[in-house]
Scaffold this motif. Structure first.
Motif, PDB file in Angstrom:
ATOM      1  N   MET A   1       0.846  -1.198   0.000  1.00  0.00           N
ATOM      2  CA  MET A   1       0.000   0.000   0.000  1.00  0.00           C
ATOM      3  C   MET A   1       0.880   1.246   0.000  1.00  0.00           C
ATOM      4  SD  MET A   1      -2.754   1.264   2.885  1.00  0.00           S
ATOM      5  CE  MET A   1      -3.616  -0.306   2.909  1.00  0.00           C
ATOM      6  N   ARG A   2       0.772   2.054  -1.053  1.00  0.00           N
ATOM      7  CA  ARG A   2       1.607   3.246  -1.130  1.00  0.00           C
ATOM      8  C   ARG A   2       1.056   4.329  -0.194  1.00  0.00           C
ATOM      9  NH1 ARG A   2      -0.694   7.260  -4.289  1.00  0.00           N
ATOM     10  NH2 ARG A   2      -2.480   6.612  -5.569  1.00  0.00           N
ATOM     11  N   GLY A   3       1.949   5.097   0.394  1.00  0.00           N
ATOM     12  CA  GLY A   3       1.526   6.191   1.248  1.00  0.00           C
ATOM     13  C   GLY A   3       0.977   7.334   0.415  1.00  0.00           C
ATOM     14  N   ALA A   4       0.058   8.081   1.001  1.00  0.00           N
ATOM     15  CA  ALA A   4      -0.542   9.209   0.287  1.00  0.00           C
ATOM     16  C   ALA A   4      -0.914  10.294   1.288  1.00  0.00           C
ATOM     17  CB  ALA A   4      -1.780   8.765  -0.484  1.00  0.00           C
ATOM     18  N   ALA A  28      -5.611   6.877  10.215  1.00  0.00           N
ATOM     19  CA  ALA A  28      -5.243   7.216   8.840  1.00  0.00           C
ATOM     20  C   ALA A  28      -3.931   6.538   8.466  1.00  0.00           C
ATOM     21  CB  ALA A  28      -5.142   8.725   8.672  1.00  0.00           C
ATOM     22  N   ALA A  29      -2.970   6.568   9.395  1.00  0.00           N
ATOM     23  CA  ALA A  29      -1.661   5.952   9.126  1.00  0.00           C
ATOM     24  C   ALA A  29      -1.801   4.455   8.863  1.00  0.00           C
ATOM     25  CB  ALA A  29      -0.720   6.204  10.296  1.00  0.00           C
ATOM     26  N   GLU A  30      -2.744   3.804   9.545  1.00  0.00           N
ATOM     27  CA  GLU A  30      -2.973   2.383   9.312  1.00  0.00           C
ATOM     28  C   GLU A  30      -3.382   2.108   7.867  1.00  0.00           C
ATOM     29  OE1 GLU A  30      -5.807   0.845  12.053  1.00  0.00           O
ATOM     30  OE2 GLU A  30      -4.641   1.383  13.835  1.00  0.00           O
ATOM     31  N   LEU A  35      -3.292  12.804   6.745  1.00  0.00           N
ATOM     32  CA  LEU A  35      -4.321  13.803   6.499  1.00  0.00           C
ATOM     33  C   LEU A  35      -3.783  15.193   6.816  1.00  0.00           C
ATOM     34  CD1 LEU A  35      -7.504  12.068   7.972  1.00  0.00           C
ATOM     35  CD2 LEU A  35      -6.439  11.793   5.724  1.00  0.00           C
ATOM     36  N   ASP A  36      -3.688  16.012   5.799  1.00  0.00           N
ATOM     37  CA  ASP A  36      -3.282  17.414   5.952  1.00  0.00           C
ATOM     38  C   ASP A  36      -4.549  18.213   6.235  1.00  0.00           C
ATOM     39  OD1 ASP A  36      -2.271  19.955   5.795  1.00  0.00           O
ATOM     40  OD2 ASP A  36      -1.917  19.918   3.616  1.00  0.00           O
TER      41      ASP A  36
END
Length: 409
Positions: A1-4, A28-30, A35-36
């Protein structure tokens, strides 16, 4: 799973909690997301931030995507609600002068009877009632119109609705610009703390299972980023589940109180999370079980019937074709994306997208359109502040006047 990294807009309200908690508590990190979170000064600015691509998703008033689809306040950008973020959570309040008039005619600020509160307000009101709401297309406005009209008060003809951003509600009361208001917490509590008014009624006393905020995205983004939107839905769903645990309340209030978010004392935020509200400057307290829901009873499922109720109300008020408006609304609340995102998590997701609103319980049988089982999520304690207490709030989907909304009729 790529980070976004996803830019997500919000208004400083307690019901922004699922987004804030998703980031702060690692949900969210999971999902490989960062989240900005970007705070907006008003609902119109947040809508435009989303529509023009300055944010990828937003904490949004439930009627805004529906209104946009109907061409009302339209930016020309189609919006989709991929999850409900919260159910209920608003308060109706009055100015200090109006509160005194209500006391003089014997109103007891019981905070649980929409009939008594409404009739008292109508009796005490001047010829034209000035009411502040955060945005013209909001559950605040729609519930006020529904409530007062059902009681025989000519709405909107005899109501002067004024738009006031939530953080400025106290300023409007201080200036004497309005007689009453409807706003999300903690800004009603702030009015009381400043001794500028009193709380008259929770919005849940009008419709006990009203969708308040949604997780909104641009429809083209939802179509092109299905996997990414699914990860966001799951992160927010887990945050809502965490918030429904009463053991999380103290930490949740502390997180929300921080300067980047609401920037006010945690004890004021805790009132909304617990449903234990102070309704007058003199310290009168009332408890509203289920005042604000983030998880229990499938609170976050985006029902087509909720969008259709909103569309029906908007169309009736704005002179649009009601049947066409309701048909358009079925494209806005995306139960299909929500269901796909949570598939395999054993959450008891409804198998249908539509139900009868106001029928009684929030979980309805086949004859009432819903075919899903009750949610028996073992991770949500039975003594959650979302569920304990009176039948009015305990998983009940009811309009105060006993009417039902059946989209098929």
């Amino acid at each position: 799973m790529r980070g976004a990294t996803l830019a997500v807009g919000y208004i400083p309200l307690v019901d922004a909690a699922p987004l804030i908690v998703a980031q702060e508590m690692g949900f969210a990190a999971e999902e490989g997301l960062d989240l900005d979170l970007r705070r907006a000064p008003s609902w119109s600015s947040l809508r435009d931030m989303l529509a023009f691509g300055r944010v990828d998703a937003a904490h949004m008033l439930a009627p805004v995507p529906v209104a946009s689809a109907l061409g009302l306040g339209n930016t020309g950008t189609a919006l989709s609600a991929i999850s409900v973020l919260s159910v209920n959570g608003n308060v109706i309040g009055v100015s200090a002068e109006m509160a005194q008039r209500l006391r003089e005619i014997g109103h007891d600020f019981g905070f649980n009877d929409a009939y008594a509160a409404g009739h008292a307000l109508i009796k005490a009101a001047p010829q034209r009632l000035r009411i502040a709401v955060p945005f013209p297309f909001s559950m605040h406005a729609e519930l006020l119109y529904y409530w007062l009209s059902a009681l025989g008060f000519p709405a909107p003809q005899s109501i002067d609705i004024r738009t006031v951003p939530p953080p400025l509600m106290a300023d409007a009361m201080r200036a004497g610009d309005v007689d009453a208001f409807c706003v999300g917490e903690p800004w009603g509590t702030f009015v009381v703390e400043e001794a500028l008014g009193a709380l008259l009624l929770p919005s849940s006393a009008i419709w006990s299972f009203a969708p308040e905020k949604v997780l909104a995205v641009r429809s083209d983004w939802a179509a092109s980023e299905v996997a990414l939107s699914g990860r966001l839905i799951r992160a927010v769903w887990r945050a809502g589940r965490w918030l429904s645990d009463p053991n999380s309340r103290v930490l949740a209030a502390e997180l929300l109180s921080r300067e980047p978010y609401l920037n006010m004392p945690p004890e004021m935020i805790d009132r909304a999370l617990s449903g234990k509200l102070t309704v007058t400057p003199q310290g009168l307290q009332r408890t509203v079980p289920g005042f604000l829901r983030f998880h229990r009873d499938q609170a976050t499922f985006p029902w087509d019937s909720q969008a259709q109720w909103i569309a029906h109300q908007l169309a009736s008020r704005m002179g649009l074709d009601r049947h066409a408006a309701m048909a358009t609304a079925t494209q806005v609340f995306r139960g299909d994306l929500y269901r796909a995102a949570l598939k395999g998590l054993d959450t008891g997701i409804p198998t249908q997208n539509c139900r009868i609103e106001g029928h009684g319980t929030s979980h309805q049988n086949d004859s009432q359109i819903l075919t899903s089982p009750r949610n028996n999520d073992a991770n949500t304690p039975s003594d959650s502040p979302e569920t304990a207490g009176s039948p009015q709030q305990n998983g009940v989907n009811r309009f105060f006047d006993g009417k039902i909304f059946d989209p098929n009729k």
